[in-house]
Write an enzyme that holds these catalytic residues in place. Sequence first.
Site, PDB file in Angstrom:
ATOM      1  N   ASP A 110     -11.770 -69.526  -6.607  1.00 18.80           N
ATOM      2  CA  ASP A 110     -11.709 -70.009  -7.979  1.00 18.80           C
ATOM      3  C   ASP A 110     -12.773 -69.201  -8.709  1.00 18.80           C
ATOM      4  O   ASP A 110     -13.974 -69.337  -8.437  1.00 18.80           O
ATOM      5  CB  ASP A 110     -12.054 -71.492  -8.054  1.00 18.80           C
ATOM      6  CG  ASP A 110     -10.953 -72.402  -7.553  1.00 18.80           C
ATOM      7  OD1 ASP A 110      -9.991 -71.897  -6.950  1.00 18.80           O
ATOM      8  OD2 ASP A 110     -11.065 -73.628  -7.763  1.00 18.80           O
TER       9      ASP A 110
ATOM     10  N   HIS B  17     -11.761 -67.606   0.324  1.00 17.15           N
ATOM     11  CA  HIS B  17     -10.624 -67.638   1.226  1.00 17.15           C
ATOM     12  C   HIS B  17     -10.054 -66.240   1.399  1.00 17.15           C
ATOM     13  O   HIS B  17     -10.256 -65.363   0.552  1.00 17.15           O
ATOM     14  CB  HIS B  17      -9.543 -68.565   0.654  1.00 17.15           C
ATOM     15  CG  HIS B  17      -9.983 -70.001   0.546  1.00 17.15           C
ATOM     16  ND1 HIS B  17      -9.322 -71.034   1.172  1.00 17.15           N
ATOM     17  CD2 HIS B  17     -11.019 -70.584  -0.115  1.00 17.15           C
ATOM     18  CE1 HIS B  17      -9.919 -72.178   0.904  1.00 17.15           C
ATOM     19  NE2 HIS B  17     -10.957 -71.934   0.115  1.00 17.15           N
TER      20      HIS B  17
ATOM     21  N   SER C 282     -22.211 -66.265  -7.662  1.00 13.64           N
ATOM     22  CA  SER C 282     -22.039 -65.342  -6.544  1.00 13.64           C
ATOM     23  C   SER C 282     -20.730 -64.580  -6.720  1.00 13.64           C
ATOM     24  O   SER C 282     -19.934 -64.898  -7.595  1.00 13.64           O
ATOM     25  CB  SER C 282     -22.080 -66.098  -5.211  1.00 13.64           C
ATOM     26  OG  SER C 282     -21.651 -67.427  -5.369  1.00 13.64           O
TER      27      SER C 282
END
Length: 350
Positions: free
Chosen positions: A177, A223, A311
């Site tokens: 996301d 992911h 990040s």
Amino acid sequence: MTEAHKDTSGNYEDALKGLVDPENHEMDVHAPATTAVHHGWLHSLLAGTAHLGTWVATSRGDNPTKIFESIPIYVRLGMQLLYRGKEQAKLLGNSHVEALLQQQSIKQGKLFDQTGPGVLEHIQGFVKTYEIDCSELLHPNIADYKTFNSFFYRQLRPDARPPAEPENAAVISSAADCRLVVFETGQKFTIASLLDDEKLASKFEGGSIAIFRLAPADYHRYHSPLDATIGPTKNIEGTYYTVNPVAVNEDLNVFTKNRRDVTVLSVPAVGVDVGWVAVGAMLVGSINHTKEEGSSVKRGEDMGYFAYGGSTCIALFPPGKVQWDADLAKNSEGQLETLVKVGERIGTFV
């Protein structure tokens, strides 16, 4: 009010330290920088400064909706500290600045790992500030989280982010996301500097790149963007500069200066290797991996997470192997990030 708050006019170091101070109840470290310019001890530092945020596309397609996102106060102060001199490139190598940012990152990480009666209130404030939808969490009751960091790298329900076209091995999906940009390599930094490996970098020179920037509000697990086998990981020590696009757009090699982990993902369906880089940033104390070398991962499967802060993840592809979705490529050419979620299609192997 602590000593760090009394006279911070022009003293960005004291302001950054004061903001991280656990006794500071005047201003939340998560608060948008746009609110800080109206607040006492930060007003003289940030009032009138540019770059309090960035425009982001919040929808896909030819004419996306755009919003202005204010960056967090701690990021703005870090940028002010980093860029206050005339010779920005020298500041990137300034050992004093690097040491300060690393010190404050580690300090904040320890604070967010603490338990105690203030944790629930802190999480509640964070959820309210960033309007986080707790219904999609694996553990939706925020009282279950005993530290702020445990909420920050919260897990989602297994059905919350299904991968697009799961049977199509050619599809590449978003790894996080995040705010995404895609382009061809050779911009902003050299691949060899990013990977700290000339031989490995030669596989990706002239290829394609995706930068997945995670803001503090985002779900902070990353992911796999494709079906792959996880190769060895190389840990590269570095500092903790902000990876906000305002900083990156200064043409400074912040990615090649930051703490980062480099992993090779082997993609058997198309017979290529993909470079995968997890980059730490301001107030991020750790990069954590949930898969070991040799593990097979499906597209959309959890690979790791970051502790508190902004990040970034970077995916590197060999030349001539990827076609990005047209809307993402167009936005990126205009230096406009696009909001995407884990599993969302962003391109295909060709």
